[in-house]
Design an enzyme around this catalytic site. Structure first.
Site, mmCIF file in Angstrom:
data_model
loop_
_atom_site.group_PDB
_atom_site.id
_atom_site.type_symbol
_atom_site.label_atom_id
_atom_site.label_comp_id
_atom_site.label_asym_id
_atom_site.label_seq_id
_atom_site.Cartn_x
_atom_site.Cartn_y
_atom_site.Cartn_z
ATOM 1 N N ASP A 206 0.859 -1.165 0.000
ATOM 2 C CA ASP A 206 0.000 0.000 0.000
ATOM 3 C C ASP A 206 0.918 1.245 0.000
ATOM 4 O OD1 ASP A 206 -2.284 1.690 0.610
ATOM 5 O OD2 ASP A 206 -1.511 1.743 2.659
ATOM 6 N N ASP B 251 -2.014 -0.592 5.919
ATOM 7 C CA ASP B 251 -2.406 0.001 7.217
ATOM 8 C C ASP B 251 -3.908 0.170 7.413
ATOM 9 O OD1 ASP B 251 -2.580 2.141 5.291
ATOM 10 O OD2 ASP B 251 -2.685 3.521 6.976
HETATM 11 MG MG MG Z 1 -2.999 3.146 3.466
#
Ligand code: MG
Ligand code: 2M8
Ligand code: MG
Length: 263
Positions: A6, A211
């Site tokens: 990511d 995350d």
């Molecule tokens: Mg992120």
């Protein structure tokens, strides 16, 4: 080895989008020629710019698993079976932006949504802390609509309505995203892994860093899922047992776990 990552809140810090804290890990990745596959909510335009800054040319997955882009001639591969698009070979998992916007426009009033399509560059800058140039790149959507909603309690109802239209709602660090039902980061990661395995005719070990909520499908489709501590000092909740967690936030957390877990 294959690394899926990511961007916002993972390789890039949440607040200033910097990746300097992960330079050591990035150097190691480059030295060992390990493919680093950006797997992001961001647009193609944003990724192209970031790849230049980081100094890599690799396949990437944009807009929450909507599409995989493979640079033409990547590793000498012909990839004849794949469709060609603006200098890339592409696999589409999601829908076209227009299809997503049809739903958005129909229900934006009722649900109090405001999406990127209706935000000015200034408004996007305000909500994201991106500068003008980067906000412009973020607005160049091909497949999905990031949005804010007046009353987040309405997300559940919106979610089931979206599903009945073949769409779904997912969530990144700052925004909700209206995406196609059949796409997510997991589907794209799974397909990319399969492709690499076939092309190189060997088993690859996969790592996935993220995350947020929209990273959970990716976690479920890699050998080694790693949660990066978010900007609130917390970890996104998953039902995956014994998942690795960074002790640092954002880019420093990515750096930490690449160096300790991948190499
Ligand atoms: Mg992120
Ligand atoms: C949006 O994505 C992030 C991903 O976590 C978010 O939901 O907060 C995207 O629209 C992306 O294109 C943009 O660069 C980013 C800026 O924060 O927001
Ligand atoms: Mg190790």
């Amino acid at each position: 080895k294959l690394i899926f990552t990511d961007l916002d809140g993972t390789l890039l810090n949440h607040d200033d989008y910097s990746f300097e804290p992960s330079l050591q890990a990035l150097n190691k990745i480059k030295e060992t020629q390990t493919p680093l596959i950006f797997t992001t909510s961001k647009t193609k335009a944003e990724v192209i710019q970031l790849q230049k800054k980081v100094g890599i040319i690799e396949p990437y997955i944009t807009e929450n698993g909507a599409a995989l882009f493979i640079p033409k001639g990547y590793q000498g591969l012909a990839l004849e079976e794949l469709e060609e698009y603006e200098g890339y070979k592409i696999i589409l998992f999601g829908k076209r932006y227009r299809d997503i916007l049809n739903f958005y426009e129909k229900y934006k009033k009722e649900f109090g949504m405001k999406g990127f399509s209706e935000m000015s560059i200034d408004e996007i800058m305000e909500l994201t802390q991106l500068d003008y140039e980067h906000a412009e790149l973020a607005k160049q959507r091909d497949f999905t609509e990031p949005f804010v909603i007046e009353d987040p309690a309405k997300i559940k109802e919106l979610q089931s309505l979206a599903q009945s239209y073949g769409l779904q709602v997912t969530q990144g660090g700052r925004f909700y995203h209206l995406i196609a039902k059949e796409q997510d980061k997991g589907v794209a990661v799974k397909e990319t892994t399969r492709l690499f395995q076939k092309l190189f005719n060997e088993d690859v070990e996969t790592f996935g860093f993220g995350d947020s909520y929209n990273d959970i499908p990716m976690f479920k489709n890699v050998d080694n899922p790693i949660i990066i501590q978010n900007h609130c000092g917390r970890y996104v909740t998953t039902d995956i047992e014994n998942i690795e967690k960074s002790t640092y936030q954002g880019s420093a957390g990515f750096n930490e776990k690449v160096l300790s877990d991948v190499f």
